[in-house]
Write a protein that holds these residues in place. Structure first.
Motif, PDB file in Angstrom:
ATOM      1  N   VAL A 151       0.832  -1.202   0.000  1.00  0.00           N
ATOM      2  CA  VAL A 151       0.000   0.000   0.000  1.00  0.00           C
ATOM      3  C   VAL A 151       0.868   1.255   0.000  1.00  0.00           C
ATOM      4  N   LEU A 152       2.001   1.205   0.719  1.00  0.00           N
ATOM      5  CA  LEU A 152       2.871   2.372   0.816  1.00  0.00           C
ATOM      6  C   LEU A 152       3.581   2.688  -0.503  1.00  0.00           C
ATOM      7  N   THR A 153       3.733   1.696  -1.381  1.00  0.00           N
ATOM      8  CA  THR A 153       4.402   1.966  -2.649  1.00  0.00           C
ATOM      9  C   THR A 153       3.503   2.706  -3.651  1.00  0.00           C
ATOM     10  N   LEU A 154       2.194   2.707  -3.402  1.00  0.00           N
ATOM     11  CA  LEU A 154       1.274   3.342  -4.353  1.00  0.00           C
ATOM     12  C   LEU A 154       1.530   4.839  -4.524  1.00  0.00           C
ATOM     13  N   PRO A 155       1.612   5.620  -3.436  1.00  0.00           N
ATOM     14  CA  PRO A 155       1.883   7.053  -3.646  1.00  0.00           C
ATOM     15  C   PRO A 155       3.256   7.316  -4.234  1.00  0.00           C
ATOM     16  N   VAL A 156       4.235   6.470  -3.890  1.00  0.00           N
ATOM     17  CA  VAL A 156       5.577   6.623  -4.440  1.00  0.00           C
ATOM     18  C   VAL A 156       5.554   6.418  -5.952  1.00  0.00           C
ATOM     19  N   LEU A 157       4.878   5.354  -6.385  1.00  0.00           N
ATOM     20  CA  LEU A 157       4.768   5.054  -7.810  1.00  0.00           C
ATOM     21  C   LEU A 157       4.063   6.184  -8.547  1.00  0.00           C
ATOM     22  N   LEU A 158       2.990   6.698  -7.947  1.00  0.00           N
ATOM     23  CA  LEU A 158       2.227   7.767  -8.586  1.00  0.00           C
ATOM     24  C   LEU A 158       3.059   9.024  -8.762  1.00  0.00           C
ATOM     25  N   ILE A 159       3.765   9.435  -7.712  1.00  0.00           N
ATOM     26  CA  ILE A 159       4.542  10.670  -7.775  1.00  0.00           C
ATOM     27  C   ILE A 159       5.677  10.533  -8.780  1.00  0.00           C
ATOM     28  N   ALA A 160       6.288   9.336  -8.840  1.00  0.00           N
ATOM     29  CA  ALA A 160       7.365   9.123  -9.805  1.00  0.00           C
ATOM     30  C   ALA A 160       6.838   9.185 -11.234  1.00  0.00           C
ATOM     31  N   ILE A 161       5.671   8.582 -11.481  1.00  0.00           N
ATOM     32  CA  ILE A 161       5.060   8.663 -12.812  1.00  0.00           C
ATOM     33  C   ILE A 161       4.715  10.105 -13.145  1.00  0.00           C
ATOM     34  N   ASP A 162       4.178  10.821 -12.164  1.00  0.00           N
ATOM     35  CA  ASP A 162       3.769  12.216 -12.388  1.00  0.00           C
ATOM     36  C   ASP A 162       4.954  13.088 -12.785  1.00  0.00           C
ATOM     37  N   ASN A 163       6.158  12.767 -12.264  1.00  0.00           N
ATOM     38  CA  ASN A 163       7.337  13.567 -12.576  1.00  0.00           C
ATOM     39  C   ASN A 163       7.713  13.496 -14.052  1.00  0.00           C
ATOM     40  N   THR A 164       7.424  12.365 -14.711  1.00  0.00           N
ATOM     41  CA  THR A 164       7.829  12.223 -16.108  1.00  0.00           C
ATOM     42  C   THR A 164       6.667  12.331 -17.085  1.00  0.00           C
ATOM     43  N   VAL A 165       5.453  12.057 -16.611  1.00  0.00           N
ATOM     44  CA  VAL A 165       4.322  12.019 -17.536  1.00  0.00           C
ATOM     45  C   VAL A 165       3.892  13.420 -17.973  1.00  0.00           C
ATOM     46  N   LEU A 166       4.140  14.422 -17.136  1.00  0.00           N
ATOM     47  CA  LEU A 166       3.657  15.762 -17.455  1.00  0.00           C
ATOM     48  C   LEU A 166       4.290  16.300 -18.727  1.00  0.00           C
ATOM     49  N   SER A 167       5.581  15.995 -18.932  1.00  0.00           N
ATOM     50  CA  SER A 167       6.260  16.525 -20.118  1.00  0.00           C
ATOM     51  C   SER A 167       5.582  16.069 -21.408  1.00  0.00           C
ATOM     52  N   PHE A 168       4.996  14.873 -21.392  1.00  0.00           N
ATOM     53  CA  PHE A 168       4.324  14.368 -22.583  1.00  0.00           C
ATOM     54  C   PHE A 168       2.973  15.055 -22.799  1.00  0.00           C
ATOM     55  N   ALA A 169       2.405  15.611 -21.726  1.00  0.00           N
ATOM     56  CA  ALA A 169       1.102  16.256 -21.835  1.00  0.00           C
ATOM     57  C   ALA A 169       1.207  17.733 -22.185  1.00  0.00           C
ATOM     58  N   LEU A 170       2.406  18.309 -22.149  1.00  0.00           N
ATOM     59  CA  LEU A 170       2.553  19.744 -22.358  1.00  0.00           C
ATOM     60  C   LEU A 170       2.034  20.220 -23.724  1.00  0.00           C
ATOM     61  N   PRO A 171       2.285  19.499 -24.816  1.00  0.00           N
ATOM     62  CA  PRO A 171       1.718  19.976 -26.093  1.00  0.00           C
ATOM     63  C   PRO A 171       0.189  20.065 -26.063  1.00  0.00           C
ATOM     64  N   ALA A 172      -0.464  19.053 -25.480  1.00  0.00           N
ATOM     65  CA  ALA A 172      -1.929  19.073 -25.405  1.00  0.00           C
ATOM     66  C   ALA A 172      -2.418  20.170 -24.466  1.00  0.00           C
ATOM     67  N   ILE A 173      -1.697  20.386 -23.349  1.00  0.00           N
ATOM     68  CA  ILE A 173      -2.058  21.466 -22.423  1.00  0.00           C
ATOM     69  C   ILE A 173      -1.908  22.819 -23.110  1.00  0.00           C
ATOM     70  N   SER A 174      -0.842  22.980 -23.880  1.00  0.00           N
ATOM     71  CA  SER A 174      -0.616  24.240 -24.593  1.00  0.00           C
ATOM     72  C   SER A 174      -1.740  24.521 -25.583  1.00  0.00           C
ATOM     73  N   GLU A 175      -2.184  23.478 -26.256  1.00  0.00           N
ATOM     74  CA  GLU A 175      -3.257  23.658 -27.239  1.00  0.00           C
ATOM     75  C   GLU A 175      -4.584  23.970 -26.565  1.00  0.00           C
ATOM     76  N   ALA A 176      -4.853  23.338 -25.416  1.00  0.00           N
ATOM     77  CA  ALA A 176      -6.154  23.501 -24.762  1.00  0.00           C
ATOM     78  C   ALA A 176      -6.251  24.789 -23.953  1.00  0.00           C
ATOM     79  N   LEU A 177      -5.188  25.159 -23.230  1.00  0.00           N
ATOM     80  CA  LEU A 177      -5.248  26.296 -22.309  1.00  0.00           C
ATOM     81  C   LEU A 177      -4.530  27.538 -22.825  1.00  0.00           C
ATOM     82  N   ALA A 178      -3.742  27.392 -23.886  1.00  0.00           N
ATOM     83  CA  ALA A 178      -3.006  28.512 -24.475  1.00  0.00           C
ATOM     84  C   ALA A 178      -2.217  29.313 -23.444  1.00  0.00           C
ATOM     85  N   PRO A 179      -1.352  28.650 -22.636  1.00  0.00           N
ATOM     86  CA  PRO A 179      -0.567  29.393 -21.651  1.00  0.00           C
ATOM     87  C   PRO A 179       0.544  30.187 -22.320  1.00  0.00           C
TER      88      PRO A 179
END
Length: 506
Positions: free
Chosen positions: A24-52
């Motif tokens: 159970v304790l590894t779940l938040p660790v796994l999530l935070i580690a995924i979150d650190n790398t997954v965001l970079s892949f979402a940046l193009p879609a975020i840029s298109e949707a929110l126009a930052p």
């Protein structure tokens, strides 16, 4: 007859219950580690949707680590006082709720605020998981195995990020990369109160708001200065931030030394083994994140793989990381931890050397082998360095020690991207040759990164796009050669430091 002394809740746990608690304790660790790398892949879609704006896009990425870095030590100390499980569950609840809100952000400012709150609640999760492991697994061999699994969740999450991100972005909107926090945190919230025993410092010192503010004034400006210098070069603002960080850091240390109940026992750093383990921890993460920064771009932008395909190339290295972390638990029965950690850092150096030597003729297979070597080194060094950090303090102070370990991890992650990434980008900018037909805006974009050149090439006729891509890929590979050589040298230096400090008596 006197009554028998009370048995701590952790001592009443059966062996099976301990491992279920770890799962159970590894779940938040796994999530935070995924979150650190997954965001970079979402940046193009975020840029298109929110126009930052450009600055807003940087803040979407950076605000999380700035808040997280500043709050890790205070949250670790707070967990010692209020209860680590309690703080973990509060953090998990907040992180899940804010992640869901972030997924439906109507504009960039809202997303930036949500990412800041994610850093706030993430700081509750990080130290709590490791300190709870320290208190649940009191037997050294079991604790090393548990930490190996915990460390594997970090490195595994970093490698799985591209796979998870690629799948989600191919099938769902950009908000799905944040929404995934809800199903991951739900088992923790349901099973945590049942499986995880509460633990805290039985004699906590008084709350010290000034120390909390000094930590924030040290870590947040420091991380900001590193990011700003590597992105934009030396300027007045990052220099002032660095000076503020130094002054606040000195004031924090002096305050801790003067207090009878310090928030953080800074005298631990006078012990060579503790300091050496923290540095080994930081530099192992530095090598992993820095390597992932350029290898993920190479696989996608040079080799032409999709994010998911690039992620699958990294899976063997992830498997090796897990195996290495588990094997060192048995290995240290016969070989000293200092020797194993030093060997792990040498493997990291060999991985960078392999990339530097193969240069532009290197294949994806060689990158796979190099990442597997790196995984073996990181798995060994990260597991044992965390164990040495935790074993250096009594169990009741595990939260503060865990916070130091997590701060080293976060600093290593920031430096890995900032130092190696900025050197790579600088080398790319120097070597790329741009066609004369490009507009000013196209030249600006193509001259900064390989990703920018690839995007520009997509809007050009093939007669112009092909020479641009060829030059950009060659320039990128020259940057990889430079950063790999520097990474190899840094890992050799780290191995020498580990050999000299960790072999001394704790």
């Amino acid at each position: 007859m006197l009554p028998a002394p009370a048995t701590p809740a952790t001592d009443r746990l059966g062996t099976g219950a301990r491992w279920w608690a770890l799962a159970v304790l590894t779940l938040p660790v796994l999530l935070i580690a995924i979150d650190n790398t997954v965001l970079s892949f979402a940046l193009p879609a975020i840029s298109e949707a929110l126009a930052p704006s450009g600055q807003q896009l940087l803040w979407i990425v950076d605000i999380y680590s700035l808040v997280l870095a500043g709050l890790l030590v205070p949250m670790g100390s707070l967990g010692d006082r209020l209860g680590r499980r309690r703080l973990l569950l509060i953090g998990a609840t907040g992180f899940a709720v804010v992640s869901a809100l972030a997924a439906f952000s109507p504009d960039a400012s809202t997303l930036i605020a949500a990412r800041a709150l994610m850093g706030f609640f993430g700081a509750m999760l990080m130290p709590a998981t490791l300190s709870l492991i320290r208190n649940i697994f009191t037997e050294p061999a079991q604790r090393r195995t548990a930490i190996a699994i915990w460390a594997a969740a970090f490195s595994g999450g970093a490698a799985l990020g591209p796979i998870v991100g690629g799948f989600l972005l191919e099938h769902f909107a950009w908000g799905s990369v944040f929404l995934m926090a809800v199903p991951v945190m739900l088992p923790l919230l349901l099973l945590g109160p049942v499986l995880i025993p509460e633990s805290k410092d039985p004699e906590p010192g008084p709350v010290d708001p000034i120390s909390v503010l000094l930590v924030l004034a040290t870590m947040t400006p420091l991380v900001y200065a590193i990011k700003t210098v590597t992105d934009s070069g030396l300027a007045l603002a990052p220099v002032l931030c660095a000076l503020v960080a130094v002054v606040a850091g000195v004031a924090f240390v002096r305050r801790q030394l003067a207090r009878s109940h310090p928030m953080l026992d800074v005298t631990l750093f006078t012990r060579p083994v503790f300091t050496g383990a923290v540095l080994a921890n930081l530099l192992s993460v530095f090598s992993l994140v820095g390597f992932l920064y350029f290898v993920s771009q190479h696989l996608q932008l040079v080799s032409g793989r999709t994010p998911m395909q690039a992620g699958w190339v990294l899976v063997p290295g992830l498997v090796v990381t897990i195996i290495a972390g588990l094997l060192v638990v048995r290995l240290v029965r016969h070989v000293s931890p200092a020797t194993v950690i030093t060997g792990g850092l040498v493997l990291n150096a060999l991985a960078f050397t392999m990339v530097a030597v193969t240069g532009t003729w290197g294949s994806d297979l060689l990158l796979l082998i190099a990442f597997a070597l790196l995984g073996a080194g990181v798995g060994a060094a990260e597991t044992l360095s965390n164990d040495l950090i935790l074993s250096a303090v009594p169990a009741r102070k595990a939260g503060a020690a865990s916070a130091i370990s997590e701060t080293a991890y976060e600093t290593g992650a920031v430096l890995g991207t900032a130092v190696l990434g900025s050197l790579l980008n600088a080398a790319y900018s120097r070597h790329v040759q741009l066609p004369a037909e490009l507009t000013d805006s196209q030249r600006a974009s193509a001259s900064e990164t390989l990703g920018g050149a690839t995007a520009v090439a997509g809007d050009l006729p093939s007669t112009i796009a092909e020479p641009l891509l060829a030059s950009a890929r060659s320039a990128f590979d020259s940057g990889v050669l430079l950063t790999s050589g520097i990474g190899a040298v840094l890992m050799v230096i780290a191995a020498i430091i580990a050999h000299r400090t960790l072999r001394q008596d704790a």
